[in-house]
Scaffold this motif. Structure first.
Motif, PDB file in Angstrom:
ATOM      1  N   THR A  25      39.246  33.971  52.962  1.00  0.00           N
ATOM      2  CA  THR A  25      37.922  33.332  53.136  1.00  0.00           C
ATOM      3  C   THR A  25      37.689  33.224  51.776  1.00  0.00           C
ATOM      4  N   PRO A  26      36.736  32.247  51.340  1.00  0.00           N
ATOM      5  CA  PRO A  26      36.295  32.623  50.021  1.00  0.00           C
ATOM      6  C   PRO A  26      35.647  33.766  49.681  1.00  0.00           C
ATOM      7  N   ASP A  27      34.827  34.429  50.387  1.00  0.00           N
ATOM      8  CA  ASP A  27      34.314  35.727  50.031  1.00  0.00           C
ATOM      9  C   ASP A  27      35.487  36.736  50.049  1.00  0.00           C
ATOM     10  N   GLN A  28      36.367  36.783  50.863  1.00  0.00           N
ATOM     11  CA  GLN A  28      37.708  37.573  50.918  1.00  0.00           C
ATOM     12  C   GLN A  28      38.481  37.366  49.364  1.00  0.00           C
ATOM     13  N   HIS A  29      38.477  36.180  49.153  1.00  0.00           N
ATOM     14  CA  HIS A  29      39.057  35.470  47.904  1.00  0.00           C
ATOM     15  C   HIS A  29      38.470  36.285  46.572  1.00  0.00           C
ATOM     16  N   LEU A  30      37.129  36.264  46.600  1.00  0.00           N
ATOM     17  CA  LEU A  30      36.529  36.692  45.463  1.00  0.00           C
ATOM     18  C   LEU A  30      36.583  38.255  45.416  1.00  0.00           C
ATOM     19  N   ARG A  31      36.556  38.942  46.599  1.00  0.00           N
ATOM     20  CA  ARG A  31      36.728  40.325  46.632  1.00  0.00           C
ATOM     21  C   ARG A  31      38.114  40.923  46.243  1.00  0.00           C
ATOM     22  N   PHE A  32      39.054  40.252  46.702  1.00  0.00           N
ATOM     23  CA  PHE A  32      40.140  40.255  46.180  1.00  0.00           C
ATOM     24  C   PHE A  32      40.725  40.166  44.939  1.00  0.00           C
ATOM     25  N   LEU A  33      39.986  39.154  44.249  1.00  0.00           N
ATOM     26  CA  LEU A  33      40.141  39.006  42.641  1.00  0.00           C
ATOM     27  C   LEU A  33      39.356  39.896  42.022  1.00  0.00           C
TER      28      LEU A  33
ATOM     29  N   GLU B  87      37.723  32.905  35.284  1.00  0.00           N
ATOM     30  CA  GLU B  87      37.864  33.797  36.038  1.00  0.00           C
ATOM     31  C   GLU B  87      38.738  34.940  35.665  1.00  0.00           C
ATOM     32  N   LEU B  88      39.739  34.423  34.744  1.00  0.00           N
ATOM     33  CA  LEU B  88      40.808  35.528  34.247  1.00  0.00           C
ATOM     34  C   LEU B  88      40.931  35.895  32.682  1.00  0.00           C
ATOM     35  N   TYR B  89      40.351  34.953  32.163  1.00  0.00           N
ATOM     36  CA  TYR B  89      40.700  34.914  30.422  1.00  0.00           C
ATOM     37  C   TYR B  89      40.218  36.377  30.170  1.00  0.00           C
ATOM     38  N   SER B  90      39.099  36.780  30.530  1.00  0.00           N
ATOM     39  CA  SER B  90      38.485  38.125  29.927  1.00  0.00           C
ATOM     40  C   SER B  90      39.633  39.151  30.282  1.00  0.00           C
ATOM     41  N   THR B  91      40.235  39.219  31.580  1.00  0.00           N
ATOM     42  CA  THR B  91      41.310  40.230  31.843  1.00  0.00           C
ATOM     43  C   THR B  91      42.403  39.937  31.131  1.00  0.00           C
ATOM     44  N   PHE B  92      42.974  38.581  30.752  1.00  0.00           N
ATOM     45  CA  PHE B  92      44.098  38.412  30.063  1.00  0.00           C
ATOM     46  C   PHE B  92      43.828  38.924  28.531  1.00  0.00           C
ATOM     47  N   PHE B  93      42.678  38.966  28.008  1.00  0.00           N
ATOM     48  CA  PHE B  93      42.292  39.503  26.712  1.00  0.00           C
ATOM     49  C   PHE B  93      42.550  40.794  26.736  1.00  0.00           C
ATOM     50  N   CYS B  94      42.089  41.654  28.061  1.00  0.00           N
ATOM     51  CA  CYS B  94      42.002  42.928  28.024  1.00  0.00           C
ATOM     52  C   CYS B  94      43.588  43.695  27.828  1.00  0.00           C
ATOM     53  N   LEU B  95      44.468  42.731  28.680  1.00  0.00           N
ATOM     54  CA  LEU B  95      45.749  43.317  28.892  1.00  0.00           C
ATOM     55  C   LEU B  95      46.437  43.039  27.635  1.00  0.00           C
TER      56      LEU B  95
END
Length: 848
Positions: free
Chosen positions: A330-338, A397-405
């Motif tokens: 579900t959208p909520d589960q999708h967000l929590r998993f991300l 959603e993911l650029y900041s995570t990519f930057f950290c990696l």
């Protein structure tokens, strides 16, 4: 028998090499005493000595009966060889002794026997029926050896045997005894072995037999009192599910997995989780949404409170989870998993405090190592997470995570994200510009391991960057990435300064993509001179060759004539005519790359003569390398346009054959001459057709000539009126073809008797005596089946007029061989070749 293994060889003190080594050490008194202590006594040597007259079988039986352990181990290691040579006698006499010895054998002999038995199976030295009868019981007997390593070795052999055994043998010899071996009354090791055997047997029986005979044992082992057994059986459920089909998997395997996922032991829960992830494709959407998703959710929530090893496994399987559960969230589960994934990507970074490692407790250091593994697994799964959030949402959603990696303090994490960088670039497509800065960051990384991982796909990454993912417009090549060229040059300099020459070589190879990415001027001013420097100063041959080839690619795509001529001049002067023979060798490497990359005419125009000039080189290695290159050099010639170059090549080869003093070079010259003589020459069909019509007395009209030029798509600036007749293209041959070939062969065989050579190569009448080339009689003059030399001088005309049969006489109006097409009067010719030709004529007339 085969030679004994290294351990056995070390015990054989009859080897002359060892005594020679001992004699060399006699004067070194400081180490003489320890060496003498290691020598065997005469009694020990006697016990290790075997009669040389014994056959292989007799020697094997003797050593197994009366030899020492190391000799018995050597015999067992050579058992596959004995089976290949004499299987019947080996089975009858040697194998019974092996069985006896294995009852009391040590670990090394047991491991050797397991490997030998497996080798015999793989080599199929005997039929599977004979193998099962002779070896299977021995394998089963040692499965429960007290040493875990030995037990696992025999188990691996048995699992391979199960693959090929017939069903009835499996049932009677393995499955039926397994019922008792899997009982609680047996040892833990016996039950662990039973779990692995059950996982292998499932694919050998039909579903009905599995349900009746195997599944009861599987359930029993899944509920074993020992957590090791439950965990082992849980990991075999994946194999069992593949053998029993979807329906039985849902009704039998899934309930067991659900129960095991709630086990009190973390290792059992981990095994259940990983098995569920691997079986996601087996279950339908209802099972995944109603049964598996709640389990995964619970597992993720409890993972931070559990052992870090669970986090490592969870982070590693995130990609499979995203794929298997796609569309279920579900959208909520999708967000929590991300959010859970993002948290794992930074796990442990909050604890960075700059303390010295010596001040950190060992348990904390161990925990940080596990956190590094978690972040590394997150980097590995980053492309899957882009798909999970949709590439359109990457920036939010993911650029900041990519930057950290990409900026992670640990090399393994940055190394892994560098490996994934190309996949990320492909997924982002038109949004690839978002990660320009991260590319520069990884190119400038202080670790060469990170750079090495990135450059594997550097050409593809730069191409995506330059095209914006999907746009074909490249006027402003990477104009939005001004730091790229400094980053590339800095990366090459770091690689050059390190001892990791393979990384440097690979980087130089990948730089060959730059003409498609940046402008010729940028390459000329920032990279070309660096390639020259590497070729002339680097000490690693593969690196030099990589720089040479990349320089040739740069030259190939450079369209400014003045720059191209400057590079060509540098190659010839600084390499081909360099003072160091090493540079001249690199020039020949460069010539080879030019033949590969450029057109034949380009090589002939600029590099043909400088290359064959090295036949005069004072260093034998240079001449030797040139001889090896000559077949490729000849392949660039096209007849008749390059006839004058063919003559130069023939003169150089003949000079080497006659005057070479180095025996190694001479041997290569002889082999090269044979290869050259077998080579077919490339023909210029347009020029040949034009000359054929002219020789037949039918001048080609301008329209016909233009049509031929368009058909063959060759330049019209070729030499005119060259008297040569060779077979034409297929489908255009005439009945006179064979006569023309005979004529060309006759001219070829006679031309060298009168041919005058270029003054700079000297007169070949000064060749060494025949003794230097005794026993060697291949024709040098031809250098190929269609290699025709037709010299239009006095000597040629006189000899042909007087000695050549009428059918082979040339046309009365013999045209010139000049590339300008102008006729030459032999009497008034001021050519420097005139005198040698007249001298040759005189010599021939005086010695008919």
């Amino acid at each position: 028998m085969h030679p004994p293994p290294p351990a056995a060889a070390a015990m054989d003190f009859s080897q002359n090499s060892l005594f020679g080594y001992m004699e060399d050490l006699q004067e070194l008194t400081i180490i003489e005493r320890p060496v003498r202590r290691s020598l065997k006594t005469p009694e020990e040597i006697e016990r290790l000595t075997v009669d040389e007259d014994l056959s292989d079988i007799e020697r094997a039986v003797y050593l197994l009966s009366a030899g020492q352990d190391i000799q018995g181990t050597s015999v067992i290691a050579n058992l596959p060889f004995l089976m290949r040579q004499n299987p019947a006698e080996t089975l009858r006499r040697v194998l019974p002794k092996v069985r006896e010895v294995l009852h009391v054998a040590g670990v090394e002999m047991q491991l050797t026997a397991a490997v030998s038995f497996l080798t015999i199976l793989q080599e199929e030295s005997v039929s599977i029926h004979t193998y099962a009868h002779a070896f299977l019981q021995v394998i089963l007997l040692h499965l429960e050896h007290r040493d875990a390593g030995v037990s696992n070795a025999w188990l691996e052999t048995l699992l391979s045997v199960i693959e090929v055994l017939p069903k009835e043998t499996l049932r009677h010899e393995i499955l039926n005894p397994l019922v008792s071996k899997a009982q609680l009354s047996q040892t833990v090791q016996s039950r662990l072995v039973s779990c692995k055997i059950l996982g292998k047997l499932t694919n050998k029986f039909d579903a009905h037999a599995i349900k009746r005979e195997i599944l009861p044992l599987v359930k029993s082992l899944c509920q074993d009192v020992e957590y090791e057994v439950r965990s082992c059986m849980c990991r075999q459920l994946e194999n069992i599910a593949q053998g029993i089909g979807t329906e039985l998997t849902k009704s039998v395997v899934l309930p067991e997995l659900i129960e095991l996922s709630r086990d009190e032991s973390s290792s059992v829960r981990l095994a259940a989780f990983e098995t569920l992830v691997n079986l996601l494709d087996v279950f339908d959407a209802d099972d995944r949404s109603q049964t598996i998703l709640p389990l995964v959710k619970s597992f993720c929530e409890k993972s931070f409170k559990a052992d870090e090893s669970i986090l490592i496994s969870l982070s590693f399987h995130l990609g499979k989870l995203c794929h298997g559960l796609y569309g279920i969230f579900t959208p909520d589960q999708h967000l929590r998993f991300l959010e859970f994934y993002k948290k794992l990507c930074t796990l442990g970074l909050q604890q960075e405090n700059g303390h010295n490692e010596n001040q950190i407790p060992p348990q904390i250091l161990e925990q940080e190592k596990k956190y590094i593994s978690v972040r590394k697994n997150c980097a590995y799964n980053f492309p899957a997470m882009i798909v999970f959030v949709d590439p359109k949402n990457f920036h939010m959603e993911l650029y900041s995570t990519f930057f950290c990696l990409c900026h992670d303090p640990e090399v393994p994490v940055r190394y892994t994200i560098a490996i994934c960088f190309y996949e990320v670039s492909k997924l982002l497509n038109s949004g690839v510009y978002l990660i320009h800065k991260e590319l520069i960051t990884l190119l400038q990384d202080e670790s060469l391991e990170v750079l090495d991982a990135l450059i594997d796909h550097l050409p593809e990454i730069l191409e995506l960057m330059s095209t914006g993912g999907e746009s074909s417009v490249q006027e402003n090549k990477l104009s939005s990435l001004p730091d790229l060229i400094p980053a590339l040059t800095a990366a090459e300099q770091r690689a050059a300064a390190s001892l990791k020459w393979r990384t440097h070589e690979k980087l130089l190879q990948k730089y060959a993509c730059l003409p498609h990415i940046i402008s010729s001027d940028q390459i000329y001013y920032r990279f070309l001179q660096r390639m020259f420097t590497i070729m002339m100063t680097n000490n690693v041959l593969p690196v030099q060759k990589a720089a040479s080839r990349t320089l040739c690619v740069f030259l190939r795509y450079n369209r400014k004539q003045e720059q191209r001529h400057e590079v060509i001049q540098k190659l010839i002067e600084q390499l081909g005519q360099g003072k160091s023979y090493w540079n001249r060798l690199r020039f020949l490497d460069t010539c080879e790359f030019i033949i590969e990359i450029f057109s034949k005419s380009f090589f002939c125009k600029y590099f043909f003569l400088p290359a064959i000039e090295l036949t005069h080189d004072p260093v034998a290695n240079v001449r030797m390398k040139l001889c090896c290159l000559l077949p490729k050099v000849k392949s660039t010639l096209k007849i008749p346009a390059d006839k004058h170059l063919l003559q130069q090549l023939e003169m150089c080869v003949r000079k080497l054959l006659c005057q070479e003093k180095d025996k190694d070079v001479l041997a290569i010259v002889k082999r090269t001459v044979l290869e050259l003589d077998r080579m077919e020459m490339s023909m210029d069909a347009e020029q040949l057709e034009k000359e054929k019509q002219q020789n037949d007395g039918r001048p080609m009209s301008d329209k016909t000539f233009e049509k031929k030029r368009r058909d063959t798509k060759t330049p019209t600036t070729l030499p005119k009126n060259i008297p040569i007749s060779v077979p034409g293209p297929s489908g255009t041959s005439t009945p006179s073809t064979s006569k023309e070939v005979k004529k060309s062969k006759l001219i070829r065989s006679q031309s060298f008797n009168n041919q005058a050579f270029h003054a700079k190569y000297g007169n070949l009448d000064k060749c060494p005596s025949k003794s230097s080339t005794a026993g060697y009689t291949p024709s040098v003059s031809g250098l190929g089946k269609t290699s025709v030399i037709s010299l239009t001088d006095d000597s040629f005309r006189t000899r042909n007029a007087s000695s050549t049969p009428t059918s082979f006489s040339p046309s009365p109006s013999l045209p010139s061989t000049s590339r300008t097409g102008s006729s030459v009067d032999p009497k008034s010719s001021g050519s420097k070749d005139t005198q040698p030709r007249k001298a040759t004529l005189k010599s021939r007339k005086s010695n008919p």
